[in-house]
Design a protein around this motif. Sequence first.
Motif, PDB file in Angstrom:
ATOM      1  N   GLY A  93       0.807  -1.218   0.000  1.00 32.00           N
ATOM      2  CA  GLY A  93       0.000   0.000   0.000  1.00 32.00           C
ATOM      3  C   GLY A  93       0.839   1.266   0.000  1.00 32.00           C
ATOM      4  N   GLY A  94       1.989   1.211   0.665  1.00 30.55           N
ATOM      5  CA  GLY A  94       2.856   2.388   0.736  1.00 30.55           C
ATOM      6  C   GLY A  94       3.909   2.433  -0.351  1.00 30.55           C
ATOM      7  N   HIS A  95       3.889   1.437  -1.262  1.00 30.30           N
ATOM      8  CA  HIS A  95       4.860   1.358  -2.371  1.00 30.30           C
ATOM      9  C   HIS A  95       6.301   1.374  -1.844  1.00 30.30           C
ATOM     10  N   VAL A  96       6.527   0.564  -0.822  1.00 30.37           N
ATOM     11  CA  VAL A  96       7.860   0.459  -0.217  1.00 30.37           C
ATOM     12  C   VAL A  96       8.473  -0.868  -0.620  1.00 30.37           C
ATOM     13  N   ASP A  97       9.687  -0.842  -1.195  1.00 36.51           N
ATOM     14  CA  ASP A  97      10.316  -2.095  -1.602  1.00 36.51           C
ATOM     15  C   ASP A  97      10.938  -2.793  -0.392  1.00 36.51           C
ATOM     16  N   TYR A  98      11.185  -4.074  -0.557  1.00 32.52           N
ATOM     17  CA  TYR A  98      11.657  -4.894   0.565  1.00 32.52           C
ATOM     18  C   TYR A  98      13.004  -4.416   1.097  1.00 32.52           C
ATOM     19  N   GLU A  99      13.920  -4.036   0.212  1.00 31.36           N
ATOM     20  CA  GLU A  99      15.255  -3.615   0.639  1.00 31.36           C
ATOM     21  C   GLU A  99      15.182  -2.408   1.571  1.00 31.36           C
ATOM     22  N   THR A 100      14.291  -1.459   1.230  1.00 34.75           N
ATOM     23  CA  THR A 100      14.132  -0.268   2.061  1.00 34.75           C
ATOM     24  C   THR A 100      13.573  -0.639   3.431  1.00 34.75           C
ATOM     25  N   TYR A 101      12.574  -1.492   3.428  1.00 35.18           N
ATOM     26  CA  TYR A 101      11.982  -1.948   4.695  1.00 35.18           C
ATOM     27  C   TYR A 101      13.006  -2.698   5.538  1.00 35.18           C
ATOM     28  N   ASN A 102      13.783  -3.568   4.902  1.00 36.67           N
ATOM     29  CA  ASN A 102      14.723  -4.421   5.636  1.00 36.67           C
ATOM     30  C   ASN A 102      15.878  -3.635   6.240  1.00 36.67           C
ATOM     31  N   GLU A 103      16.171  -2.466   5.704  1.00 37.41           N
ATOM     32  CA  GLU A 103      17.222  -1.633   6.289  1.00 37.41           C
ATOM     33  C   GLU A 103      16.906  -1.293   7.742  1.00 37.41           C
ATOM     34  N   GLY A 104      15.616  -1.140   8.027  1.00 33.37           N
ATOM     35  CA  GLY A 104      15.223  -0.838   9.399  1.00 33.37           C
ATOM     36  C   GLY A 104      14.834  -2.060  10.190  1.00 33.37           C
ATOM     37  N   ALA A 105      14.354  -3.104   9.489  1.00 32.16           N
ATOM     38  CA  ALA A 105      13.853  -4.300  10.178  1.00 32.16           C
ATOM     39  C   ALA A 105      14.946  -5.325  10.473  1.00 32.16           C
ATOM     40  N   LYS A 106      16.108  -5.172   9.851  1.00 28.41           N
ATOM     41  CA  LYS A 106      17.151  -6.196   9.981  1.00 28.41           C
ATOM     42  C   LYS A 106      17.635  -6.374  11.417  1.00 28.41           C
ATOM     43  N   TYR A 107      17.437  -5.348  12.244  1.00 31.69           N
ATOM     44  CA  TYR A 107      17.907  -5.439  13.625  1.00 31.69           C
ATOM     45  C   TYR A 107      17.182  -6.547  14.400  1.00 31.69           C
ATOM     46  N   LEU A 108      15.958  -6.835  14.001  1.00 34.70           N
ATOM     47  CA  LEU A 108      15.211  -7.894  14.669  1.00 34.70           C
ATOM     48  C   LEU A 108      15.882  -9.257  14.477  1.00 34.70           C
ATOM     49  N   SER A 109      16.488  -9.456  13.310  1.00 36.81           N
ATOM     50  CA  SER A 109      17.117 -10.754  13.025  1.00 36.81           C
ATOM     51  C   SER A 109      18.310 -11.026  13.939  1.00 36.81           C
ATOM     52  N   TRP A 110      18.861  -9.967  14.533  1.00 36.13           N
ATOM     53  CA  TRP A 110      19.990 -10.162  15.444  1.00 36.13           C
ATOM     54  C   TRP A 110      19.576 -10.959  16.677  1.00 36.13           C
ATOM     55  N   PHE A 111      18.293 -10.932  16.997  1.00 39.55           N
ATOM     56  CA  PHE A 111      17.815 -11.620  18.189  1.00 39.55           C
ATOM     57  C   PHE A 111      17.442 -13.076  17.909  1.00 39.55           C
ATOM     58  N   LEU A 112      17.538 -13.481  16.641  1.00 39.28           N
ATOM     59  CA  LEU A 112      17.102 -14.829  16.259  1.00 39.28           C
ATOM     60  C   LEU A 112      17.934 -15.911  16.935  1.00 39.28           C
ATOM     61  N   THR A 113      19.260 -15.787  16.858  1.00 40.05           N
ATOM     62  CA  THR A 113      20.133 -16.810  17.450  1.00 40.05           C
ATOM     63  C   THR A 113      20.032 -16.864  18.973  1.00 40.05           C
ATOM     64  N   PRO A 114      20.131 -15.718  19.689  1.00 43.57           N
ATOM     65  CA  PRO A 114      19.981 -15.801  21.150  1.00 43.57           C
ATOM     66  C   PRO A 114      18.609 -16.310  21.576  1.00 43.57           C
ATOM     67  N   ALA A 115      17.570 -15.987  20.805  1.00 41.48           N
ATOM     68  CA  ALA A 115      16.233 -16.480  21.141  1.00 41.48           C
ATOM     69  C   ALA A 115      16.172 -18.002  21.012  1.00 41.48           C
ATOM     70  N   THR A 116      16.846 -18.531  19.989  1.00 41.22           N
ATOM     71  CA  THR A 116      16.891 -19.981  19.806  1.00 41.22           C
ATOM     72  C   THR A 116      17.655 -20.646  20.944  1.00 41.22           C
ATOM     73  N   VAL A 117      18.758 -20.023  21.363  1.00 43.81           N
ATOM     74  CA  VAL A 117      19.558 -20.563  22.465  1.00 43.81           C
ATOM     75  C   VAL A 117      18.748 -20.593  23.764  1.00 43.81           C
ATOM     76  N   CYS A 118      17.898 -19.590  23.966  1.00 48.87           N
ATOM     77  CA  CYS A 118      17.093 -19.509  25.186  1.00 48.87           C
ATOM     78  C   CYS A 118      16.119 -20.682  25.316  1.00 48.87           C
ATOM     79  N   LEU A 119      15.852 -21.366  24.206  1.00 41.32           N
ATOM     80  CA  LEU A 119      14.956 -22.516  24.262  1.00 41.32           C
ATOM     81  C   LEU A 119      15.567 -23.665  25.057  1.00 41.32           C
ATOM     82  N   ALA A 120      16.854 -23.549  25.372  1.00 43.29           N
ATOM     83  CA  ALA A 120      17.514 -24.584  26.177  1.00 43.29           C
ATOM     84  C   ALA A 120      17.070 -24.547  27.638  1.00 43.29           C
TER      85      ALA A 120
END
Length: 230
Positions: A51-78
């Motif tokens: 709806g906002g005509h925003v391409d994925y690369e532009t969005y991911n520039e700001g959203a990529k920080y969330l992916s940094w939590f992926l590995t520690p979140a997986t480790v916490c499942l221990a």
Amino acid sequence: MSEFMQTSAYAGVTISLVAYGLGAALKKKFGFGLFNPLLISIVVTILFLVGGHVDYETYNEGAKYLSWFLTPATVCLAIPLYEEWELLKNNAKAVILGVTSGVITSLVTVFALSKLMGLDHENYVTLLPKSITTAIGMGVSEELGGYVTITVAVIVITGVLGNIMGEFICKIFRIHEPISKGLAFGTAAHAIGTAKAMEIGDVEGAMSSLSIAVAGILTVLLASVFAGLI
């Protein structure tokens, strides 16, 4: 809207969190399986970007920080696994056989359907890591020559379907044993399925957490063998 996304460093993170929060609120209010927070957040984010005509690369520039939590979140499942360590030791054989059979079933299913649909090697190996957590699946797909972005999408879809339908399937096949349920969720639907397993019970959550790690290791080992079949 695209300009705003480019100039704001955290716009992507904000949109993602708001979309997930909306999904969580809907799930809490209605309790309907399709109102899975992750599924809702994906749909809302896609609608916003289109709806906002925003391409994925532009969005991911700001959203990529969330992916940094992926590995520690997986480790916490221990943590829940540690809390149920005695239960694991007492059922070690059943756990190993259960996870192994689940991993082999997943790989054989992908192979059979790929042959049936005439997929080429790249598409085939893209689908092989569908049932393991994203952090491991991305590496497997890249190593085998698959399309990593599609692998991520397939992993998310697999997890969401497992989260929504897993409990219903257990009821159909009369699977009542907590350990069996946990192994099924973790082996078939990785971390997203584990989130559902934790809702069901502590034992289910612990066994599902274990399955993520074991299934990931087995898939890494066996995927290279299956990759050579097509």
